[in-house]
Write a protein that holds these residues in place. Structure first.
Motif, short mmCIF file in Angstrom:
data_model
loop_
_atom_site.label_atom_id
_atom_site.label_comp_id
_atom_site.label_asym_id
_atom_site.label_seq_id
_atom_site.Cartn_x
_atom_site.Cartn_y
_atom_site.Cartn_z
N PHE A 143 -16.58 8.18 -4.66
CA PHE A 143 -16.36 8.47 -3.24
C PHE A 143 -16.76 9.92 -3.05
CE2 PHE A 143 -13.30 4.84 -3.31
CZ PHE A 143 -14.00 4.08 -2.38
N HIS A 149 -7.83 14.18 -0.08
CA HIS A 149 -8.89 14.78 -0.92
C HIS A 149 -10.09 13.85 -1.06
CE1 HIS A 149 -6.95 13.10 -4.90
NE2 HIS A 149 -8.03 12.41 -4.65
N LYS A 150 -9.96 12.61 -0.61
CA LYS A 150 -11.12 11.73 -0.69
C LYS A 150 -12.01 11.90 0.55
CE LYS A 150 -10.35 7.83 -3.80
NZ LYS A 150 -9.54 8.57 -4.78
N THR A 155 -12.30 0.10 -4.18
CA THR A 155 -13.12 1.10 -4.84
C THR A 155 -14.58 0.67 -4.94
OG1 THR A 155 -11.14 1.55 -6.12
CG2 THR A 155 -13.18 2.56 -6.90
N HIS A 173 -7.86 -1.12 -7.60
CA HIS A 173 -8.11 0.03 -8.48
C HIS A 173 -7.27 -0.07 -9.77
CE1 HIS A 173 -8.10 4.29 -9.79
NE2 HIS A 173 -9.36 4.20 -9.37
N THR A 226 -5.23 -3.58 -0.62
CA THR A 226 -6.11 -2.42 -0.54
C THR A 226 -6.86 -2.39 0.78
OG1 THR A 226 -6.40 -2.58 -2.93
CG2 THR A 226 -7.89 -1.10 -1.76
N SER A 271 -5.59 1.98 -11.21
CA SER A 271 -4.34 2.76 -11.23
C SER A 271 -3.10 1.84 -11.17
CB SER A 271 -4.30 3.76 -10.07
OG SER A 271 -4.60 3.13 -8.85
N GLY A 287 -9.96 -0.61 1.76
CA GLY A 287 -11.07 0.20 1.23
C GLY A 287 -11.09 0.15 -0.28
N ASP A 318 -2.80 0.35 -0.72
CA ASP A 318 -3.65 1.41 -1.27
C ASP A 318 -4.79 1.66 -0.28
OD1 ASP A 318 -5.42 3.04 -2.56
OD2 ASP A 318 -5.49 1.90 -4.43
N ASN A 342 -5.49 9.40 0.71
CA ASN A 342 -5.90 10.59 -0.04
C ASN A 342 -6.73 11.54 0.83
OD1 ASN A 342 -4.83 9.83 -2.45
ND2 ASN A 342 -6.75 9.81 -3.58
N ALA A 367 -6.24 4.68 -0.19
CA ALA A 367 -6.56 6.02 -0.71
C ALA A 367 -7.84 6.57 -0.07
CB ALA A 367 -6.68 5.98 -2.22
N THR A 397 -2.60 12.86 -6.97
CA THR A 397 -3.62 11.81 -6.85
C THR A 397 -3.01 10.48 -6.39
OG1 THR A 397 -3.25 11.19 -9.14
CG2 THR A 397 -5.03 12.78 -8.74
N ALA A 398 -3.88 9.57 -6.00
CA ALA A 398 -3.42 8.24 -5.57
C ALA A 398 -2.78 7.50 -6.73
CB ALA A 398 -4.58 7.44 -5.01
N SER A 399 -3.27 7.75 -7.93
CA SER A 399 -2.70 7.06 -9.09
C SER A 399 -1.22 7.41 -9.20
CB SER A 399 -3.41 7.49 -10.38
OG SER A 399 -4.79 7.26 -10.26
C1 LIG Z 1 -8.81 2.46 -3.73
C2 LIG Z 1 -8.48 3.54 -4.72
N1 LIG Z 1 -7.20 3.73 -5.09
C3 LIG Z 1 -6.84 4.67 -5.96
C4 LIG Z 1 -7.78 5.50 -6.53
C5 LIG Z 1 -7.33 6.55 -7.50
O1 LIG Z 1 -7.51 7.79 -6.93
P1 LIG Z 1 -6.99 9.13 -7.59
O2 LIG Z 1 -8.17 9.71 -8.31
O3 LIG Z 1 -6.56 9.98 -6.45
O4 LIG Z 1 -5.90 8.78 -8.52
C6 LIG Z 1 -9.12 5.34 -6.20
C7 LIG Z 1 -10.15 6.21 -6.78
O5 LIG Z 1 -11.29 6.20 -6.43
C8 LIG Z 1 -9.47 4.33 -5.28
O6 LIG Z 1 -10.75 4.11 -4.95
#
Ligand SMILES: Cc1ncc(COP(=O)(O)O)c(C=O)c1O
Length: 484
Positions: free
Chosen positions: A90, A305-306, A249, A192, A245, A194, A247, A274, A303, A276, A149-151
């Motif tokens: 992203f 930051h994304k 990944t 994702h 989700t 995570s 969006g 999610d 996120n 993110a 982070t999203a994780s």
């Molecule tokens: C849909 C989604 N969720 C979670 C994440 C994890 O993001 P992060 O790097 O902030 O942990 C990503 C990373 O690209 C993602 O695309």
């Protein structure tokens, strides 16, 4: 002279001022001209570490010398995420207001574990996340908290879900217990990684994550989700949570959140959304519906930051049961007990970490600098650029699109007579275009097919950069085809 007690280190305040000015000049030039660098670092593994001394210096070195080594040794090993040709994963932007905020946050060096350890950091986080929540049209029942982070946001969401389902887990853990059924978390086959990592860390185990097949447009099949939950219940599993989700990944598909929310409500399951990457698009007129149903979720991650121009890292978890999160993690040793004039929020209670960076400052400055309209305009432009690129792919006989383009990511590939040939052909195109140093794209697999993936999200990126990417991809596809 060695100064033993100064935050300036061995500099004097004037030297600091000089170096800081030079650094700001360097950063301003960098932001304006990052395209002069190859976007993808051109170094071999180990090259950077080999160029650095094996030991820390015994004696302090002048900042000028340190900075010159940054330019000489480290800069060639930087992959430039702030480059207009960065189209991988992203694409993101560390924008000027956010960068300035990071300067300030480092200078203040605030550690916002308790309200008292920096009331402004705690209260600004609350105010800024309320602003963002309103921009995303999420209901006021959601309380927000910032993580890195999203994780980590998702890990905390699932910890809260576990706390609700098995409150004794905090005291007793889960291992070796026959009074608790094995817990199950559901997500789609596009979700994702995570989620699995969170299951590993929470002691649920990777097998606790049941992946529900997605449909032809990579959205979770709600009928199969319902079947999976019933099947697990009949076999003695304890369904815990569903992760939907907005969006994904790979292809940025959007799961049918309203139907999933409905199912979760009826089955008493925690729903974590999610969002993110794509959640921020909900602030764009016409896109509000992407978070439809998410208002009924238990938690949501977005996120900044994304795709909200906030320097890495800053992830926001919105939760409707922050008390569950606090119940899971609040633990106050004597030395951290405080008494305030009124009830306060201590950020250390909402998660695993004690220390908290002053991240809210950069999000606040970004929101204020761009304003809601400025953010909307930029997100809209990125989505326009993606649809322009998609239209070029669609118009080409040599390429095909592999997924819808709901936001700013296009998944596509060069056509080939045989499926295996197409995978190899596109792998070679990826290597070749990334080797030019002008652009950086990444790949994924969709329905088993190797896909090229072009993500737009950097504020420097204009239509001419997207056009150049398309030109390079076509040229290299032609060259590779003609050489085989
Ligand atoms: C849909 C989604 N969720 C979670 C994440 C994890 O993001 P992060 O790097 O902030 O942990 C990503 C990373 O690209 C993602 O695309």
């Amino acid at each position: 002279m060695t100064r033993v007690s100064s935050p300036f280190g061995d500099m004097d305040p004037e030297a600091f001022r000089r170096e800081a000015h030079r650094l700001v000049d360097w950063i301003a030039d960098y932001l304006a001209t990052s395209s002069r660098f190859p976007v993808l670092a051109r170094v071999q593994p180990g090259e950077i570490s080999a160029a650095l001394p094996a030991d820390a210096p015994d004696h302090g070195e002048p900042f000028e010398k340190i900075f010159s080594d940054f330019e000489r040794i480290l800069l060639p090993g930087i992959t430039h995420w702030n480059h207009p040709g960065f189209f991988a994963y992203f694409a993101i932007t560390g924008s000027a207001p956010g960068i300035l905020a990071e300067f300030l946050a480092a200078a203040l060096n605030v550690q916002a574990m308790l309200w008292r350890t920096s009331p402004a950091a705690t209260e600004l986080e609350e105010v800024t996340l309320t602003w963002l929540r309103k921009l995303l049209t999420l209901p006021s029942s959601f309380e927000g908290v910032i993580y890195d982070t999203a994780s980590i946001s998702t890990l905390h969401a699932l910890a809260a879900a576990r706390e609700r389902a098995v409150p004794s887990a905090r005291e007793l853990g889960l291992a070796g217990r026959d009074d608790v059924a094995r817990l199950r978390v559901y997500c789609s086959d596009q979700t994702h990684s995570s989620i699995e990592k969170a299951a590993i860390l929470l002691g649920l185990g990777q097998q606790a994550v049941r992946k529900i097949p997605s449909d032809g447009e990579f959205r979770m099949r709600v009928d199969l989700l319902a079947e999976a939950i019933a099947d697990d219940r009949s076999k003695g599993w304890l369904p815990l949570a569903v992760v939907a989700t907005v969006g994904t990944t790979s292809s940025t598909s959007v799961d049918p959140v309203p139907a999933i929310a409905d199912l979760c409500r009826r089955a008493s399951l925690w729903l974590h959304v999610d969002a993110a990457y794509a959640g921020v698009a909900a602030m764009v007129p016409g896109y509000e519906s992407i978070l439809q149903g998410a208002g009924d979720a238990d938690s949501i991650v977005v996120n900044p930051h994304k795709w909200l121009f906030t320097p890495f890292d800053l992830s926001v978890l919105y939760c409707r049961h922050m008390d569950r999160l606090r119940a899971a993690f609040a633990l106050t040793p004597e030395y951290l007990k405080t008494v305030e004039a009124a009830p306060v929020r201590n950020l250390m209670d909402t998660g695993i970490q004690l220390g908290r960076r002053f991240r809210a400052l950069k999000l606040w400055m970004v929101l204020r600098h761009f304003g809601a309209e400025g953010l909307r305009a930029r997100l809209t432009e990125h989505m326009r650029l993606a649809s322009v690129f998609a239209s070029w792919v669609d118009a080409s006989e040599d390429f095909e699109r592999l997924a819808p383009v709901p936001f700013s990511v296009v998944c596509f590939r060069a056509r080939a007579a045989q499926r295996d040939d197409a995978d190899r052909l596109n792998e070679r195109i990826l290597e070749a275009v990334n080797g030019t140093g002008e652009i950086f794209i990444s790949h994924t697999r969709l329905g088993g097919r190797y896909a090229l993936r072009l993500a737009i999200g950097n504020l420097h990126t204009t239509e001419s950069h997207v056009a150049r990417a398309w030109q390079l991809i076509q040229e290299h596809a032609r060259l590779i085809r003609s050489s085989t």
